[in-house]
Design an enzyme around this catalytic site. Structure first.
Site, PDB file in Angstrom:
ATOM      1  CD1 TRP A  95       0.411   0.492   3.545  1.00  0.00           C
ATOM      2  CD2 TRP A  95      -0.380  -2.060   3.519  1.00  0.00           C
ATOM      3  NE1 TRP A  95       1.194  -0.368   5.093  1.00  0.00           N
ATOM      4  CE2 TRP A  95       0.722  -0.834   4.166  1.00  0.00           C
ATOM      5  CE3 TRP A  95      -0.181  -2.942   2.717  1.00  0.00           C
ATOM      6  CZ2 TRP A  95       0.830  -2.922   4.944  1.00  0.00           C
ATOM      7  CZ3 TRP A  95      -0.208  -3.970   3.351  1.00  0.00           C
ATOM      8  CH2 TRP A  95       0.649  -4.153   4.652  1.00  0.00           C
ATOM      9  CD  GLU A 114      -4.265   4.118   6.969  1.00  0.00           C
ATOM     10  OE1 GLU A 114      -4.213   3.469   8.270  1.00  0.00           O
ATOM     11  OE2 GLU A 114      -2.467   3.628   6.942  1.00  0.00           O
ATOM     12  CD  GLN A 119      -8.494  -3.213  17.003  1.00  0.00           C
ATOM     13  OE1 GLN A 119      -7.985  -4.330  18.044  1.00  0.00           O
ATOM     14  NE2 GLN A 119      -9.235  -2.439  17.353  1.00  0.00           N
ATOM     15  N   GLY A 123     -10.513 -11.658  11.159  1.00  0.00           N
ATOM     16  CA  GLY A 123     -11.102 -11.186  12.389  1.00  0.00           C
ATOM     17  C   GLY A 123     -11.974  -9.435  12.359  1.00  0.00           C
ATOM     18  CE1 TYR A 159      -3.898   6.366  12.097  1.00  0.00           C
ATOM     19  CE2 TYR A 159      -5.575   4.459  11.251  1.00  0.00           C
ATOM     20  CZ  TYR A 159      -4.321   5.884  11.531  1.00  0.00           C
ATOM     21  OH  TYR A 159      -3.525   4.911  10.378  1.00  0.00           O
TER      22      TYR A 159
END
Ligand code: SF4
Length: 376
Positions: free
Chosen positions: A43, A56, A61, A100, A139
């Site tokens: 990326w 992003e 996580q 996840g 963010y």
């Protein structure tokens, strides 16, 4: 930050920001370091807002090494926002399987549909419009805008929270409102006028590769000379450690109901742990007086699916963690003996050979690999 008469720095919880000479030196050093040391990540080879956005969201996580393959597969399957918007949610979840936090995938998909419906399929440039998209907070909006087109937008995430806390010797809790406010202010104040995308990525890289949570590599740090935490030897105390998660033990059972070459799958509801994904029927094991585990399994299965089954042997025990739960999952076989599924489209018989096409929960996929060959 203030200086004592003995020349030592006193760290405050309500910190003052360093002066403009410090800021200028910091920018110069970190940009020069990043130009020499940036990892080559897929990326980072593009300035396409869509690709940056996908990366992003995936990186929230999740570690970089895990994300690389998922990112490349996802962009190969959905090369544009329009392709993603046109996809079925099941396809999107299948590609996300194993990453996840599936809410991220559903929101990404929903946001792609909003962009097609309201912005002619082009990623919006107005901060308000970006932050109005599902799953995009301050963010992520800042990261996309700065990396995509060098907008002067600050960022604050796990890595930069740590780096900024140490650069300011901030002794308060950076997760609390006052801490967040100070760190956001610092993130905005330290931003250069140009190369904001490079600068924001450099900060995150420094946090991920050098200024790590434990044992930061201060001897390799390009801004060591500017860092009060290094000078004071407070790396183990700053930032304030997060409160430890209290884990809860859970005992659950999953059942592989077979009928010839088909098994029963159930789609998890919107409020459930793996909302939108498919799983084998699964329920908590509870002790009921006078009820054996087999009886409980047969009763719970009938309540969940309407099917009557005869419980068989245990195939495996899978231990796994989800958020604050430590789960022991006992997986059983069961034979269908009667009953119908009815009209509920979220419970269905599925050919064993077709399981690969379904987005399954992590343990659902593990259990699918345990189906005894004799039943294939
Ligand atoms: Fe982090 Fe050490 Fe660099 Fe300070 S000197 S920013 S504590 S790595």
């Amino acid at each position: 930050m203030t200086q004592n008469h003995d020349n030592s720095y006193v760290p405050y919880t309500s910190v003052e920001f360093p002066d403009s000479a410090w800021m200028a030196q910091f920018r110069r050093r970190i940009l020069a370091w990043f130009r020499r040391n940036a990892r080559d990540l897929p990326w980072r080879r593009t300035r396409d807002a869509y690709a940056i956005w996908v990366s992003e969201i995936m990186l929230q996580q999740t570690q970089v090494v895990t994300v690389i393959d998922y990112f490349e597969r996802f962009l190969a399957a959905f090369p544009s926002i329009a392709d993603l918007a046109a996809a079925d949610e099941q396809e999107v979840l299948r590609l996300w399987e194993g990453l996840g936090y599936y809410r991220r995938a559903r929101q990404l998909h929903a946001a792609a549909r909003v962009i097609v419906a309201e912005h002619q399929g082009r990623f919006p440039r107005e901060p308000e419009q970006i932050r109005g998209l599902p799953g995009i907070g301050r963010y992520t909006a800042g990261a996309i805008a700065s990396i995509g087109w060098d907008a002067r937008e600050p960022i604050l995430e796990a890595n930069t929270i740590r780096v900024f806390s140490r650069l300011l010797a901030y002794r308060g809790d950076p997760q609390k409102n006052a801490g967040q406010q100070r760190l956001w202010e610092f993130a905005a104040g330290v931003l250069p006028k140009r190369d904001t995308g490079l600068f924001n990525q450099a900060l995150m890289e420094l946090g991920s590769e050098i200024c790590t949570p434990r044992g930061p590599l201060c001897d390799q740090c390009p801004v060591r000379a500017l860092c009060p935490t290094f000078r004071l030897g407070l790396q183990d105390e700053i930032p304030l450690p997060k409160r430890k998660t209290k884990y809860e033990d859970r005992h659950e059972a999953a059942v592989l109901v077979r009928r010839g070459d088909r098994v029963v799958l159930r789609r998890c509801g919107p409020e459930e742990r793996w909302a939108g994904l498919w799983d084998f029927p699964r329920f908590p094991v509870t002790a009921r007086r006078g009820e054996s585990l087999s009886q409980q399994l047969e009763r719970a299965l009938e309540e969940l699916t309407g099917l009557k089954v005869e419980a068989g042997r245990k195939l495996a025990t899978i231990k796994h963690g989800v958020t604050r739960f430590r789960i022991t999952l006992d997986c059983y076989e069961a034979d269908w003996t009667g009953g119908r599924l009815g009209r509920n489209r979220d419970v269905r018989w599925v050919e064993i050979a077709a399981l690969e096409d379904y987005p399954l929960s992590v343990t659902g996929r593990q259990l699918s690999r345990l189906i005894p060959p004799a039943s294939l």
